[in-house]
Structure formats: C-alpha cells, structure tokens
Design an enzyme around this catalytic site. Structure first.
Site, short mmCIF file in Angstrom:
data_model
loop_
_atom_site.label_atom_id
_atom_site.label_comp_id
_atom_site.label_asym_id
_atom_site.label_seq_id
_atom_site.Cartn_x
_atom_site.Cartn_y
_atom_site.Cartn_z
N TYR A 169 0.86 -1.19 0.00
CA TYR A 169 0.00 0.00 0.00
C TYR A 169 0.89 1.23 0.00
O TYR A 169 1.95 1.24 0.64
CB TYR A 169 -0.90 -0.01 1.24
CG TYR A 169 -2.20 0.74 1.07
CD1 TYR A 169 -3.17 0.30 0.20
CD2 TYR A 169 -2.45 1.91 1.79
CE1 TYR A 169 -4.37 0.98 0.04
CE2 TYR A 169 -3.63 2.61 1.64
CZ TYR A 169 -4.58 2.14 0.76
OH TYR A 169 -5.78 2.82 0.60
N ASN A 206 -21.91 -5.77 -4.43
CA ASN A 206 -22.27 -6.36 -3.15
C ASN A 206 -21.23 -6.08 -2.08
O ASN A 206 -21.38 -6.51 -0.93
CB ASN A 206 -22.47 -7.86 -3.29
CG ASN A 206 -21.23 -8.56 -3.83
OD1 ASN A 206 -20.75 -8.22 -4.91
ND2 ASN A 206 -20.70 -9.51 -3.09
N GLY A 257 -10.96 0.79 -6.81
CA GLY A 257 -10.40 -0.46 -6.32
C GLY A 257 -10.01 -1.34 -7.48
O GLY A 257 -10.34 -1.05 -8.64
#
Length: 437
Positions: free
Chosen positions: A111, A210, A303
C-alpha cells in the site's frame, strides 16, 4: 429467518429493521491500582471497569507484524505494557475495528501509505477515551473518538496517542456502525458527489456492487432517486444477495456474465444510459461497465480486486467522450481539512441514525488467541464474502438513546457471530432481478 413480533433473528439476537445488537464481548481483566483523573461515571468503558472492580489496565492485547508479508505468516497476537499517558496524550480503549482491504495491503507492504514494520494494523475504528494527559482540552474521559488519519493501528484493545490524532464523534449510534462509517460509506458518498452532476432519474452502474462501498452506493443513490445497475459475480448465495441488494434500493441486480449480451440490453432497454460507472474490480469487468456509459459518461476506479489492469476501447473516448478517473479516500482526506471531513462523516452518521443507511457486518472478538485473529483475517479476505468483518474489543451497554431500537439478546446459541441491521426475504429470485415498477 423471521421471528415473531416483526423482529428478525440475527447473531443470537432479535433486531428490528435498521438495528445492530451489541453483546457478548470480553471485558479486559488486567488491573492496576491507578485510577483516572476526573473519570466520568457515565463513561461506558470506565463504568464497566469501575462497577466490576477493575481499574485501568496496564496491559493491552495487540495484533502486530514485525515485517511485511502474508497476514497468516506475519501477524502475531501479544501482550504489551500500556505506556504512561504524557502531556498532550490520551489513553483510549478500542471498541471495534473493521478489517479493510487497505489494512491487508499495508500488512503485505504493497500500500502506498501506512506505518513501516514493525507496526499495529488497522486504519479505522472507534474508541473511548479512558484517561487524558496534561494539556489536553479537546477530549475528555468518556468521549468516543475515531482516528484522524490512516495508520493509527486499531487492532488492539488499548492505545496511548496524541489527542490531535483522534476526532471526537457522537455516541448516539451503535459502536459497530461508528467504527465502520469513515471509509466505505464515506467513499460511496464521495463517488456520488464528486464526479457527475447526478439528479433524480439518472442511472449509474457499478461492479463489485455487493461490497461494502457498493451497498452504500445503492442506498445513497436511492435516497436521491438515482437508479443503480448493480453487477455482481455469481455465487452460491446469489439469490439471497440479490434480495438484500433490492431491499437496499438496487434497481437492477445482474450477474457479471450478463454484461454485453442481448439479455442485458433487453433488461436496460427502458433506461437512459448510465452517466457514471463505478469500478472496484478492473479487468474485463471494468471494460464492460465502461461500454455501457452514455455520452460524456465517467468511469471512476476506486479499487482493483481482480488485480488486472483497466483497459478501455479507444472508441469510447473518441465517439462517447467518456472520462476515466480514479478515487482514493485517503488522498481526498489529505487535501481537505478536518471540518470538511467531519461534515461528510456526520452526514453519513445521520443517515445511519435515521436508518436510511444500513451496514452488513460480522463480529469477531479480539482475544489472546492467535487462531482467532487468523480466522478473522481469513474470513475478511475470503472470496464471495458478504459481510464486513469487525474485530470487537469491548462489551458496551446499549446507549440510552438507542435502547428503544434494540431488542434483548436471545438465549438461542445456534447462530454464528454475524450482525446486521438488514433483513432479507426468503422469496426465490431469478438470476437477474430488478425493481422496475
């Protein structure tokens, strides 16, 4: 799952629509002769220590990694001495902390921001102030706080930190919710606010719908009259997932394999083309949702779950004049002041308080067991998982203002440790569902 009296059985407890029950957490039993200065007896965590004969603890249970790598290989649960509270610092007891993809990426060392190893993982959560040092005027014992920036390290029971590293929040909402609002729901809020001038009747499309961000997008969009086309992968519990997403306000829920087919075109034939496409998957999924955009549409990538690149046809740029942008909440927070961030947080907080924003959560108590943290991380990173996984550290009583919204826990112990304020129908659904009237 329906029980009598209009209540739904979830996590060994009965909850009304829109609620989550707090129960069954371990009280920390480390104790010392020290006490808090000016401790408020109304403080939930202090009250637990005080009324049960415990003073403030001297040790914390901490999840730590000494080097970067796969979580199963590098995460260790250990006891650590709690340092003295110095000037400008506060001691907090962590109440709950989600396991987010960014947490896993930081542990793995992939990250772009975050603490260098050795470190404690966890960027998000809610805590209660247990003691304050000299010179602290912005926080008091009993206040609930969230981290002011990523990298705080919330996967532990207690922490001592400068008061400036924490932001005070209201205590009128269940702690699981407060712990989970500042990343996923706030990301959803910004995605709908910052990239297109959306109005009632407009259409957006999203993949990975979802997920926690996707479910928040559905609800926030529905509140504004915006129709959502929600693309998900097929899964063993597909029908239940569809029903839940429709209950949240999803207009169309369809499997990923349907994109680009005649059946998909028939399904959306009476809708205007989407003005906004939200991508958290990448690869061919991103390509296909971009193809559905109308003139001057915008693809926003926040993402990359497939870990595959976003590849877009040249024709979309030439003939539709689409735009492709990226969004990272941490960068947004860095570029905006605390007042702006808290304004956004309070907006999603109010929606949750009004039961207009619901979360789909699962508790895993943080214990001294290495097996427990490993199981929680595996669950959080499992494919086709529906619920956001939270580590829970404290047994809090229900806040008085919320007491009327929550039922007493059930004595039936046959259910797992999942919590939600959402309810789903047992009706059968087809593999493609919509809410067209």
């Amino acid at each position: 799952m329906k029980a009598g009296g209009g209540l739904f059985k979830l996590n060994n407890a009965y909850a009304n629509n829109g609620s989550v029950l707090a129960r069954g957490f371990t009280v920390m039993r480390s104790h010392t002769t020290a006490t808090t200065a000016a401790a408020s007896t109304s403080s939930p965590l202090f009250a637990l220590y005080n009324t049960r004969g415990y003073a403030l603890p001297t040790e914390a249970t901490v999840v730590r990694y000494e080097s970067n790598g796969r979580p199963d290989n590098v995460l260790k649960v250990q006891k650590e001495k709690i340092p003295a509270v110095k000037q400008g610092e506060v001691l907090v007891g962590i109440i709950a902390a989600p396991i987010n993809p960014a947490d896993i990426n930081m542990i793995e060392g992939v990250y772009p921001i975050g603490p260098k190893a050795p470190a404690v993982p966890g960027n998000e959560g809610v805590a209660e102030v247990l003691a304050v040092g000299d010179g602290v005027s912005d926080l008091s014992v009993g206040d609930w706080v969230i981290p002011a920036a990523p990298g705080f390290g919330t996967w532990r029971t207690h922490a001592v930190a400068p008061s400036k590293d924490l932001l005070k929040v209201r205590k009128t909402l269940q702690p699981e919710y407060i712990a989970s609002l500042s990343v996923n729901p706030c990301t959803a809020y910004r995605l709908l606010e910052d990239f297109a001038q959306l109005k009632s009747g407009d259409v957006i499309i999203q993949n990975g719908a979802n997920g926690a961000v996707g479910q928040a997008v559905i609800q926030l969009a529905a509140l504004r009259g915006i129709k959502t086309i929600n693309i998900i992968r097929e899964r063993p519990n597909y029908d239940n997932t569809v029903e839940r997403m429709k209950a949240y306000g999803g207009y169309i829920v369809a499997p990923e394999v349907l994109l680009g087919t005649p059946e998909y075109r028939r399904l959306v034939s009476d809708l205007p083309a989407p003005r906004l496409a939200l991508n958290c998957v990448g690869g061919t999924s991103a390509t296909e949702i971009a193809r559905t955009l109308g003139q001057d549409g915008v693809l926003v990538t926040y993402g990359g779950m497939s870990r595959k690149p976003v590849q877009l046809p040249t024709s979309l740029f030439i003939f539709k004049n689409i735009s492709s942008k990226g969004f990272w909440l941490s960068k947004w927070a860095e570029q905006n002041n605390t007042e702006k961030r808290m304004e956004m947080f309070n907006k999603v907080y109010d929606l949750a308080m009004d039961r207009k924003l619901r979360l789909w959560l699962e508790r895993h108590p943080l214990t001294d067991s290495q097996a427990d943290i490993s199981a929680a991380v595996r669950r959080a990173t499992a494919e086709q998982r529906d619920r956001k996984v939270l580590l829970t550290m404290a047994d809090l009583p229900l806040h008085p203002s919320a007491s009327s919204a929550f039922a007493a826990p059930s004595n039936n112990n046959n259910n797992n440790n999942t919590t939600s304020n959402n309810t789903t129908s047992n009706n059968n659904t087809s593999n493609t569902s919509n809410n067209k009237k």
